[in-house]
Design a protein around this motif. Sequence first.
Motif, short mmCIF file in Angstrom:
data_model
loop_
_atom_site.label_atom_id
_atom_site.label_comp_id
_atom_site.label_asym_id
_atom_site.label_seq_id
_atom_site.Cartn_x
_atom_site.Cartn_y
_atom_site.Cartn_z
N ILE A 1 0.87 -1.18 0.00
CA ILE A 1 0.00 0.00 0.00
C ILE A 1 0.91 1.23 0.00
O ILE A 1 1.87 1.29 0.77
CB ILE A 1 -0.90 0.02 1.24
N VAL A 2 0.61 2.20 -0.86
CA VAL A 2 1.38 3.44 -0.92
C VAL A 2 0.47 4.60 -0.52
O VAL A 2 -0.61 4.76 -1.08
CB VAL A 2 1.95 3.68 -2.34
N LEU A 3 0.92 5.37 0.48
CA LEU A 3 0.16 6.53 0.97
C LEU A 3 0.98 7.80 0.78
O LEU A 3 2.21 7.78 0.90
CB LEU A 3 -0.17 6.37 2.46
N TYR A 4 0.27 8.92 0.53
CA TYR A 4 0.91 10.22 0.39
C TYR A 4 0.13 11.26 1.16
O TYR A 4 -1.11 11.27 1.18
CB TYR A 4 0.96 10.65 -1.09
N LYS A 5 0.86 12.14 1.83
CA LYS A 5 0.25 13.30 2.47
C LYS A 5 1.28 14.42 2.45
O LYS A 5 2.43 14.23 2.84
CB LYS A 5 -0.14 12.99 3.92
N GLU A 6 0.86 15.58 1.97
CA GLU A 6 1.77 16.72 1.91
C GLU A 6 2.16 17.14 3.32
O GLU A 6 1.32 17.32 4.19
CB GLU A 6 1.10 17.89 1.18
N SER A 7 3.46 17.29 3.54
CA SER A 7 3.98 17.65 4.86
C SER A 7 3.87 19.15 5.08
O SER A 7 4.05 19.94 4.15
CB SER A 7 5.44 17.22 4.97
N LYS A 8 3.60 19.52 6.33
CA LYS A 8 3.54 20.95 6.67
C LYS A 8 4.93 21.52 6.85
O LYS A 8 5.22 22.64 6.43
CB LYS A 8 2.72 21.14 7.95
N ASP A 9 5.83 20.75 7.50
CA ASP A 9 7.15 21.25 7.85
C ASP A 9 8.28 20.70 6.99
O ASP A 9 9.34 21.31 6.88
CB ASP A 9 7.45 20.90 9.32
N HIS A 10 8.09 19.51 6.40
CA HIS A 10 9.18 18.83 5.70
C HIS A 10 8.84 18.58 4.23
O HIS A 10 9.10 17.51 3.70
CB HIS A 10 9.49 17.49 6.37
N LYS A 11 8.29 19.58 3.54
CA LYS A 11 7.84 19.38 2.16
C LYS A 11 9.04 19.20 1.23
O LYS A 11 9.90 20.06 1.12
CB LYS A 11 7.00 20.57 1.70
N THR A 12 9.07 18.02 0.56
CA THR A 12 10.15 17.75 -0.40
C THR A 12 9.63 17.35 -1.76
O THR A 12 10.30 17.55 -2.76
CB THR A 12 11.06 16.62 0.12
N ILE A 13 8.42 16.78 -1.80
CA ILE A 13 7.87 16.29 -3.06
C ILE A 13 7.08 17.40 -3.75
O ILE A 13 6.19 18.00 -3.16
CB ILE A 13 6.97 15.06 -2.83
N GLU A 14 7.42 17.66 -4.99
CA GLU A 14 6.71 18.66 -5.80
C GLU A 14 5.83 17.92 -6.80
O GLU A 14 6.34 17.22 -7.67
CB GLU A 14 7.74 19.54 -6.52
N LEU A 15 4.51 18.03 -6.65
CA LEU A 15 3.59 17.33 -7.54
C LEU A 15 3.41 18.07 -8.84
O LEU A 15 3.37 19.30 -8.88
CB LEU A 15 2.22 17.19 -6.86
N PRO A 16 3.29 17.32 -9.97
CA PRO A 16 2.99 17.97 -11.25
C PRO A 16 1.57 18.52 -11.24
O PRO A 16 0.72 18.03 -10.52
CB PRO A 16 3.15 16.84 -12.26
N VAL A 17 1.33 19.53 -12.06
CA VAL A 17 0.01 20.17 -12.09
C VAL A 17 -0.93 19.45 -13.01
O VAL A 17 -0.65 18.94 -14.00
CB VAL A 17 0.12 21.65 -12.51
#
Length: 97
Positions: free
Chosen positions: A81-97
């Motif tokens: 299972i793969v889960l994603y949640k945008e981090s408030k303090d440790h944002k590293t992943i930039e999602l494509p638009v």
Amino acid sequence: MLTGKQKRHLRSLAHHLNPIFQVGKGGVNDHLIRHIEEAIEVRELIKITVLNNCLEDRNEIGQQLAEGAGAELVQVIGKIIVLYKESKDHKTIELPV
């Protein structure tokens, strides 16, 4: 809600990750969800393994974990299972638009 393009991007990033949690015979519980929330805040993208002795449906487990942790279910494939949640303090992943 993630678009198809964003999910593809996240799946490609998750491919090289190792699972950091396992769901076993006990299934989903509050303790597991709390640990997933903490880990996903730091990492943004995590993999979870569902063990063979778990009797619940893997898709349902993915939904329960995503809802409990406030995350997005990216993928359920086989026992992973793969889960994603945008981090408030440790944002590293930039999602494509």
